[in-house]
Write a protein that holds these residues in place. Sequence first.
Motif, PDB file in Angstrom:
ATOM      1  N   VAL A 150       0.926   4.042  -2.847  1.00 54.76           N
ATOM      2  CA  VAL A 150       0.921   5.504  -2.743  1.00 54.76           C
ATOM      3  C   VAL A 150       2.070   6.312  -3.198  1.00 54.76           C
ATOM      4  CG1 VAL A 150       0.170   7.336  -1.041  1.00 54.76           C
ATOM      5  CG2 VAL A 150      -0.837   5.025  -0.986  1.00 54.76           C
TER       6      VAL A 150
ATOM      7  N   ALA B 278       0.923  -1.121   0.076  1.00 47.88           N
ATOM      8  CA  ALA B 278       0.117  -0.037   0.087  1.00 47.88           C
ATOM      9  C   ALA B 278       0.975   1.310  -0.026  1.00 47.88           C
ATOM     10  CB  ALA B 278      -0.775   0.156   1.235  1.00 47.88           C
TER      11      ALA B 278
ATOM     12  N   VAL C 218      -1.786   5.258   3.584  1.00 47.89           N
ATOM     13  CA  VAL C 218      -2.497   5.515   2.641  1.00 47.89           C
ATOM     14  C   VAL C 218      -3.146   6.990   2.432  1.00 47.89           C
ATOM     15  CG1 VAL C 218      -4.553   4.862   1.294  1.00 47.89           C
ATOM     16  CG2 VAL C 218      -3.211   3.109   2.526  1.00 47.89           C
TER      17      VAL C 218
ATOM     18  N   ALA D 133      -4.414  -1.962   2.075  1.00 50.48           N
ATOM     19  CA  ALA D 133      -4.330  -1.472   3.538  1.00 50.48           C
ATOM     20  C   ALA D 133      -5.738  -2.580   4.368  1.00 50.48           C
ATOM     21  CB  ALA D 133      -4.894   0.025   3.681  1.00 50.48           C
TER      22      ALA D 133
ATOM     23  N   ALA E 203      -4.265   0.668  -3.327  1.00 52.88           N
ATOM     24  CA  ALA E 203      -3.658   0.718  -2.257  1.00 52.88           C
ATOM     25  C   ALA E 203      -4.690   0.710  -0.812  1.00 52.88           C
ATOM     26  CB  ALA E 203      -3.198   2.247  -2.139  1.00 52.88           C
ATOM     27  N   ARG E 204      -5.688   0.883  -1.121  1.00 51.40           N
ATOM     28  CA  ARG E 204      -6.821   1.036   0.100  1.00 51.40           C
ATOM     29  C   ARG E 204      -7.111  -0.637   0.236  1.00 51.40           C
ATOM     30  NH1 ARG E 204      -9.218   5.490  -2.679  1.00 51.40           N
ATOM     31  NH2 ARG E 204      -8.567   7.358  -1.494  1.00 51.40           N
TER      32      ARG E 204
END
Length: 322
Positions: free
Chosen positions: A210, A206, A318, A291, A287-288
């Motif tokens: 970002v 993640a 993030v 996470a 990315a989320r």
Amino acid sequence: MSIELVKSATSADMQAVDQLIRSRLHSDVVLVRQVAEYIVSSGGKRLRPVLVLLSAGALGYQGQHHHELAAVVEFIHTATLLHDDVVDESSLRRGRDTANALFGNAASVLVGDFLYSRAFQMMVSVNDMRVMQVLADATNIIAEGEVLQLMNIGDADLDEAAYLRVIRYKTAKLFEAAARLGALLVKADAATEDAMARFGMHLGTAFQIVDDVLDYTGDAGEIGKNLGDDLAEGKCTLPLIHAMRLGTAEQAEVVRQAITHAQRDNFPAVLAAVQGSGALDAALEAARDEARLALEAIAMLPSNIHSDALRALTGLAVDRTS
């Protein structure tokens, strides 16, 4: 509040780690001291050593070896930065001149080697073969990731799976090792060790996604590097992959040509394509997702200041602008 939680959970330990880093940077060779001190004191988030400290604390570790291992992880990371900047011919990192720009490529590579070897000297003091195995394996895989990335330069046909393989080797592997070390220090069972490692791997993935997004959204002064550096090096990162997938034929061709020919000069057109195609939103969603997987991996941890800070760290990785 999240950053304050992380700081309050680690401030005393990080002071001890920083003192250890300073003492272990000592060398009778003046240039080694100068270059190593320059790069280590240049700032940075220190996420990897923080991850060692928080993982150990979340699992109830009582002792001092987490300080040593946090410093080891930071030295390994710093060595990779020195070598990365030489390979990438970078001139700016964390808002300052890179070590290779100031001291030359040869000094940067050799001091990177010094930091690697010093890290392994420090590992030995923990006297745990499993710790050494994890860190040795991580260091080897990071090197493979660097080579993979080099092989992919200028390849506009790189897909998301190949991109993820590179960042899981190159970036996420050290996050994975850092989180695993906390479990090793408390002699946790295999399931807990695996959960902590998965947390670190997804967190690191993640974080890197970002980072790649920030190359197209950030302010150069705030993120501490030149915008468009990845493009100038011909790196096909996730925002570019999504821009070619989601954008118009014209947008896709602009991006493809820029990757193939490593064109920083065409950065404004590429930026417009990336921002106008929905690529950044798609990359941030990836990315989320990582996470979320990281948080799921540590759902079994009891709530304490360290485990709460681990969860906060996931959000910070993030939702950041630098």
